[in-house]
Design an enzyme around this catalytic site. Structure first.
Site, PDB file in Angstrom:
ATOM      1  N   TYR A 154      43.008  42.465  37.685  1.00 35.82           N
ATOM      2  CA  TYR A 154      44.396  42.666  38.098  1.00 35.82           C
ATOM      3  C   TYR A 154      44.661  41.994  39.435  1.00 35.82           C
ATOM      4  O   TYR A 154      43.724  41.638  40.158  1.00 35.82           O
ATOM      5  CB  TYR A 154      44.735  44.158  38.176  1.00 35.82           C
ATOM      6  N   ALA A 203      30.229  41.528  28.081  1.00 34.73           N
ATOM      7  CA  ALA A 203      29.329  42.571  27.567  1.00 34.73           C
ATOM      8  C   ALA A 203      28.806  43.453  28.696  1.00 34.73           C
ATOM      9  O   ALA A 203      27.721  44.019  28.612  1.00 34.73           O
ATOM     10  CB  ALA A 203      28.175  41.922  26.807  1.00 34.73           C
ATOM     11  N   SER A 261      42.930  51.238  44.742  1.00 33.32           N
ATOM     12  CA  SER A 261      42.720  52.680  44.507  1.00 33.32           C
ATOM     13  C   SER A 261      43.115  53.552  45.705  1.00 33.32           C
ATOM     14  O   SER A 261      43.773  54.587  45.512  1.00 33.32           O
ATOM     15  CB  SER A 261      41.265  52.952  44.111  1.00 33.32           C
ATOM     16  N   LYS A 279      28.736  51.196  38.299  1.00 31.59           N
ATOM     17  CA  LYS A 279      29.143  52.216  37.324  1.00 31.59           C
ATOM     18  C   LYS A 279      27.989  52.741  36.472  1.00 31.59           C
ATOM     19  O   LYS A 279      28.006  53.885  36.046  1.00 31.59           O
ATOM     20  CB  LYS A 279      30.224  51.659  36.408  1.00 31.59           C
ATOM     21  N   GLY A 306      29.742  46.589  31.796  1.00 26.02           N
ATOM     22  CA  GLY A 306      30.119  47.998  31.752  1.00 26.02           C
ATOM     23  C   GLY A 306      31.498  48.220  31.155  1.00 26.02           C
ATOM     24  O   GLY A 306      31.695  49.125  30.332  1.00 26.02           O
TER      25      GLY A 306
END
Ligand code: NDP
Length: 264
Positions: A209, A122, A17, A64, A124
């Site tokens: 990734y 299952a 990021s 999150k 976030g």
């Protein structure tokens, strides 16, 4: 005044990021910097955000859901799923958004029309993606290691399974949203199950990734069309950047520059 943005998570050292957002800021002459902040205690998200004087942030594993609670207001799709991956400082109020799911939808457009999806996991990411698929009237089944985390999905998706009661059928797409394979060589479910699932799907995707997970290695071996989480990362990043710059930059320009950062 230079704006400061950050990624909160634990760990954050591997994240792409900062390079994605800083490439956009630098090449489009937007006066801002994006840093990474390793946050151990998610409860400290809000005070840390303000102590750094941030204009906005992205949130990654495992914060999150805590991020959702840290916001003064949550907008759009994040409200439906209770999961926030982007926060904007709007005059001292923290506004939460979720750009992961739309980022994933952009990533799978190349697969063409998708009507049935098996979501493995299952957490976030699974919640965000499954809810987004349902919005598009896609039929969704969820398969997870433990039954307890399936509660959220029970009246929302077609079928919820654990490894013990999974009923095999054909899917257009199977997506791994577990962290199995991220820092280990685990498959997201027992190998016999994964082998059967891969024989009955047209496309395969992984949210992870930067590496070919054991799950994708099997998909590759079976000759399936697959993609890792890089395009999802790019998709969510473009949408988050658009929020960061408050639409002062054109999304096509953000996309072009952020795409370039993947070639660095
Ligand atoms: P969570 O911690 O919320 O959920 C983790 C899920 O993985 C749970 O369902 C858990 O099962 C399952 N799981 C963990 N380890 C195993 C294992 N060894 N075998 C089977 N299942 C396992 O994580 P997130 O949803 O936030 O993130 C999941 C992954 O998605 C991460 O790898 C993250 O990096 C990636 N991601 C990528 C993005 C991108 O842009 N490409 C964006 C967001 C996430 P249980 O319920 O049984 O504990």
């Amino acid at each position: 005044m230079k704006k400061l943005f950050a990624l909160f998570g634990n760990p954050v050292s591997h994240s792409r990021s900062p390079i994605m957002h800083n490439t956009v800021f630098k090449h489009l002459n937007y006066d801002a910097t994006y840093i990474r902040i390793n946050l151990e205690d998610g409860q400290k998200l809000r005070e840390t955000f303000f102590s750094f004087g941030l204009s906005g942030a992205n949130i990654t594993v495992p914060h999150k859901e805590v991020a959702y609670k840290a916001c003064d207001e949550v907008r759009g799709f994040a409200k439906i799923v209770g999961v926030v991956n982007t926060i904007i400082n709007e005059n001292g109020r923290l506004i939460g958004y979720n750009t992961d799911a739309d980022g994933f939808m952009q990533a799978i457009t190349e697969f063409g029309s998708i009507n049935t999806i098996l979501v493995i996991g299952a957490g976030g990411t699974a919640k965000a993606l499954a809810s987004r698929f349902i919005q598009d009237s896609i039929k969704v089944d969820v398969l997870n290691r433990s039954a307890s985390n399936l509660k959220y999905f029970q009246n929302k998706v077609d079928n919820c399974y654990t490894w013990d009661n999974f009923k095999l059928k054909k899917y257009d797409l199977v997506v791994n949203t577990t962290s199995a394979g991220l820092k280990d060589e685990n498959l997201p479910a027992p190998k016999e199950l994964i082998d059967d699932i891969l024989k009955n799907t047209s496309f395969v995707a992984d949210a992870i990734y930067g590496k070919l997970t054991p799950f994708l290695k099997l998909a590759k071996k079976d000759g399936l069309t697959y993609k890792d989480g890089a395009d999802m990362l790019l998709g969510q990043g473009i949408l988050a950047n658009e929020l960061f710059v408050n639409k002062e930059l054109k999304i096509q320009d953000i996309q072009k520059e952020m795409q370039k950062s993947f070639e660095l």
